[in-house]
Scaffold this active site. Sequence first.
Site, PDB file in Angstrom:
ATOM      1  N   ARG A 112       0.837  -1.191   0.000  1.00 49.87           N
ATOM      2  CA  ARG A 112       0.000   0.000   0.000  1.00 49.87           C
ATOM      3  C   ARG A 112       0.876   1.247   0.000  1.00 49.87           C
ATOM      4  O   ARG A 112       1.911   1.295   0.686  1.00 49.87           O
ATOM      5  CB  ARG A 112      -0.858  -0.028   1.270  1.00 49.87           C
ATOM      6  CG  ARG A 112      -1.805   1.131   1.480  1.00 49.87           C
ATOM      7  CD  ARG A 112      -2.912   1.134   0.489  1.00 49.87           C
ATOM      8  NE  ARG A 112      -4.088   1.886   0.957  1.00 49.87           N
ATOM      9  CZ  ARG A 112      -5.105   2.176   0.169  1.00 49.87           C
ATOM     10  NH1 ARG A 112      -5.113   1.799  -1.103  1.00 49.87           N
ATOM     11  NH2 ARG A 112      -6.144   2.828   0.639  1.00 49.87           N
ATOM     12  N   THR A 413     -10.127   0.040  -9.404  1.00 51.82           N
ATOM     13  CA  THR A 413      -8.936  -0.781  -9.284  1.00 51.82           C
ATOM     14  C   THR A 413      -9.081  -2.033 -10.135  1.00 51.82           C
ATOM     15  O   THR A 413      -9.896  -2.089 -11.026  1.00 51.82           O
ATOM     16  CB  THR A 413      -8.690  -1.122  -7.803  1.00 51.82           C
ATOM     17  OG1 THR A 413      -7.614  -2.024  -7.734  1.00 51.82           O
ATOM     18  CG2 THR A 413      -9.882  -1.778  -7.169  1.00 51.82           C
ATOM     19  N   THR A 431      -4.052  -0.897  -7.795  1.00 51.72           N
ATOM     20  CA  THR A 431      -4.805   0.263  -8.290  1.00 51.72           C
ATOM     21  C   THR A 431      -3.939   1.519  -8.313  1.00 51.72           C
ATOM     22  O   THR A 431      -2.880   1.559  -7.684  1.00 51.72           O
ATOM     23  CB  THR A 431      -6.014   0.515  -7.356  1.00 51.72           C
ATOM     24  OG1 THR A 431      -6.874   1.498  -7.944  1.00 51.72           O
ATOM     25  CG2 THR A 431      -5.585   1.037  -5.998  1.00 51.72           C
ATOM     26  N   GLU A 452      -4.157   7.961  -4.111  1.00 52.92           N
ATOM     27  CA  GLU A 452      -4.631   7.060  -3.050  1.00 52.92           C
ATOM     28  C   GLU A 452      -4.836   7.755  -1.705  1.00 52.92           C
ATOM     29  O   GLU A 452      -5.544   7.244  -0.845  1.00 52.92           O
ATOM     30  CB  GLU A 452      -3.590   5.943  -2.875  1.00 52.92           C
ATOM     31  CG  GLU A 452      -4.149   4.598  -2.531  1.00 52.92           C
ATOM     32  CD  GLU A 452      -4.698   3.875  -3.744  1.00 52.92           C
ATOM     33  OE1 GLU A 452      -5.876   3.530  -3.719  1.00 52.92           O
ATOM     34  OE2 GLU A 452      -3.949   3.650  -4.712  1.00 52.92           O
ATOM     35  N   ASP A 455      -8.044   8.200   0.280  1.00 54.69           N
ATOM     36  CA  ASP A 455      -8.679   7.105   1.029  1.00 54.69           C
ATOM     37  C   ASP A 455      -8.611   7.371   2.535  1.00 54.69           C
ATOM     38  O   ASP A 455      -9.256   6.673   3.319  1.00 54.69           O
ATOM     39  CB  ASP A 455      -8.000   5.763   0.734  1.00 54.69           C
ATOM     40  CG  ASP A 455      -8.508   5.129  -0.558  1.00 54.69           C
ATOM     41  OD1 ASP A 455      -9.442   5.681  -1.172  1.00 54.69           O
ATOM     42  OD2 ASP A 455      -7.970   4.083  -0.965  1.00 54.69           O
ATOM     43  N   SER A 479      -7.728   0.685   3.236  1.00 54.56           N
ATOM     44  CA  SER A 479      -8.117   0.234   1.903  1.00 54.56           C
ATOM     45  C   SER A 479      -9.257  -0.764   1.997  1.00 54.56           C
ATOM     46  O   SER A 479      -9.448  -1.403   3.035  1.00 54.56           O
ATOM     47  CB  SER A 479      -6.921  -0.432   1.222  1.00 54.56           C
ATOM     48  OG  SER A 479      -7.299  -0.966  -0.026  1.00 54.56           O
ATOM     49  N   SER A 480      -9.989  -0.904   0.906  1.00 52.88           N
ATOM     50  CA  SER A 480     -10.975  -1.986   0.793  1.00 52.88           C
ATOM     51  C   SER A 480     -10.424  -3.145  -0.018  1.00 52.88           C
ATOM     52  O   SER A 480     -11.076  -4.177  -0.155  1.00 52.88           O
ATOM     53  CB  SER A 480     -12.238  -1.482   0.095  1.00 52.88           C
ATOM     54  OG  SER A 480     -12.826  -0.444   0.827  1.00 52.88           O
ATOM     55  N   GLY A 501     -13.685   0.010  -5.117  1.00 49.86           N
ATOM     56  CA  GLY A 501     -13.664   0.818  -3.893  1.00 49.86           C
ATOM     57  C   GLY A 501     -14.323   0.081  -2.741  1.00 49.86           C
ATOM     58  O   GLY A 501     -14.077  -1.110  -2.527  1.00 49.86           O
TER      59      GLY A 501
END
Length: 611
Positions: A112, A413, A431, A452, A455, A479-480, A501
């Site tokens: 991430r 993504t 993504t 990002e 988020d 994040s999802s 998302g």
Amino acid sequence: MRSLPVVCALSVAMAIGLAFSPGARAAAGPGAASPVQQPVAAGTGGAVASMDPDASQAGIDVLERGGNAIDAAVATASALGVTIPFVAGPGGGGFMVIYLARSHQVVTIDGRETCPAACTPAMFTDPRTGQPLNYTAASDQPLATGVPSMVATWAKAISLYGHESLAADLRPAIAVARRGFRVNADFQQLTESDLPELQAYPASRALLLTPAGNPLPVGYLLRNPDLARTYELLGRYGPSYLYDGPLGQAVVAADDHPVLTPGQTVVTRPGIMTMSDLRAYQARVLPPTHVRYRGLDIYSMAPPSSSGSTVGEALNILSGYNLSAEPRATALFHYLEASRLSYADRNAYVGDPRYVSVPLAGLLSPAFAATRRCLIGSQALASPAAPGDPHPPYAACPSQTSAPAPASEGGHTNNIVTVDKWGNIVAYTNTINFFGGSGETVPGYGFLLNNEMTDFDFTPPSAGAYDPNLPADGKQPRSSMGPVIALAGGKPVFSVGAAGGSTIITTILQIIVNHVDFGMSMPAALAAPRVSQTNSATSLAEPDFYDSPLAQQLASQFGEKFSLATGPILPLDNYPGDATALQILGGGRDEAIAEPVRLGGGSALVVHPSR
Ligand code: DON
């Protein structure tokens, strides 16, 4: 991303050999044909599913050369950065869930993006008013770009678990970038959705638009020699070319001092990234999350992803119902309410665990799930539902209250699944966040930067309230993203992951319920109309669900409310996003599964097809 009132038909035929030269990075010409696009493929020798035929073929090429599933995932992801640069590429990040056949172990890689050292909790507020910035406008800014983490993830995965080198795994993507690929209707509509942001940057215009600043026409042969060179340099010099080298300097310069189209009005807040931020980046191996569901071991991604904890909590809640024996409307009512309550807990407790204390064991505890299940009666709960208390000892059945509304989330993504002939599996969701990320192409390097960092929550739910997901120096936003690998009796049986998302989590959950509880084949489970409840007042329903008798029954019998998922990016905008999956058929056979329809359909390929 901007939503524009333009709907492109998905059946537009490809027109070849267009007569103008839209930009320095694009050219008309013959180009190699892409592999045939099919959503399901079964056979032996390994398999790949992704959004795009060239990307899936890149993974197959690597498998055929002796690479394993990890190499194939990197090849597929890097090729997707060429063919669908709006959702992938070296400017972003993601999460890999990996099954290692030799050790029978599931591991994950947290790749991430991180927030630069200059990030503060108030970075997405207006200093004059203290109010949160507009979510979409903030997401259009270089300020929203986090430290690109994709390349570090690829390098980490290959060095720990791959057979090949980074250079070898990037080779298929380099070939696609050099020979080019045909722009299709989906590429065009993704361009359309990000048009004002792409127009704001000369480098993005030169790569992705016509000289007049319009989307490239369908059928156009798009080459990306800059990205081919970038991949070659990364192959030659390794990730340090980005994290402590010339590419990093170009990323920092692009982020902090963007070169803008004269007169543009979109970009107002430059980035705050430094070379130190890049040098500090580390992709990390994390243990997976784990829950048991109907005899399966379900593994997924731990925080800062919220997928593993939220899918896991919802499955724990659903374990208390015999969904397969219930009338379908009742089972779906339980699915929607389990999602609603799990989402309340996700929003309240999940953030970067290096910065906040995330009660992961509680969120994944069946005993905690029981305290949530008991709140589900015969009518839909009001949203936003309040979070529970995942810290033991658990209350018998606490009373339910409401909570502040969650912050906005959006973007797009992709998910990739790969398996090899040795039985290793990779599920990789990655993504650059919104379609087109921030919209900025790194000049001379041919890829878009992520956005990002939006988020993060912009402000706490109320003044002074606890919020695990506020920005901070070096922190990763929640994040999802987080695919699942499921094992039965210690052996993998399926994997599923999704884009979309915050709907990623409900898409994965619904596909698992469709397959495991409702007995659908995996392709049918994936294709079935989706409905997504994320602790919002209405559940987002695809048209085929929205218009169904089941939706009517859920409304009349259980008080569920739905909103129609629709929008200019058909069939995806505001939709629960597209998914990919893998089923282990036994005897060395695997089935790769991609979307049949959503976003023009995905691509499933196997090394040796067999029925
Ligand atoms: O990490 C997340 O959850 C998002 N930034 C992923 C991007 C995405 O799917 C947004 N999509 N619709």
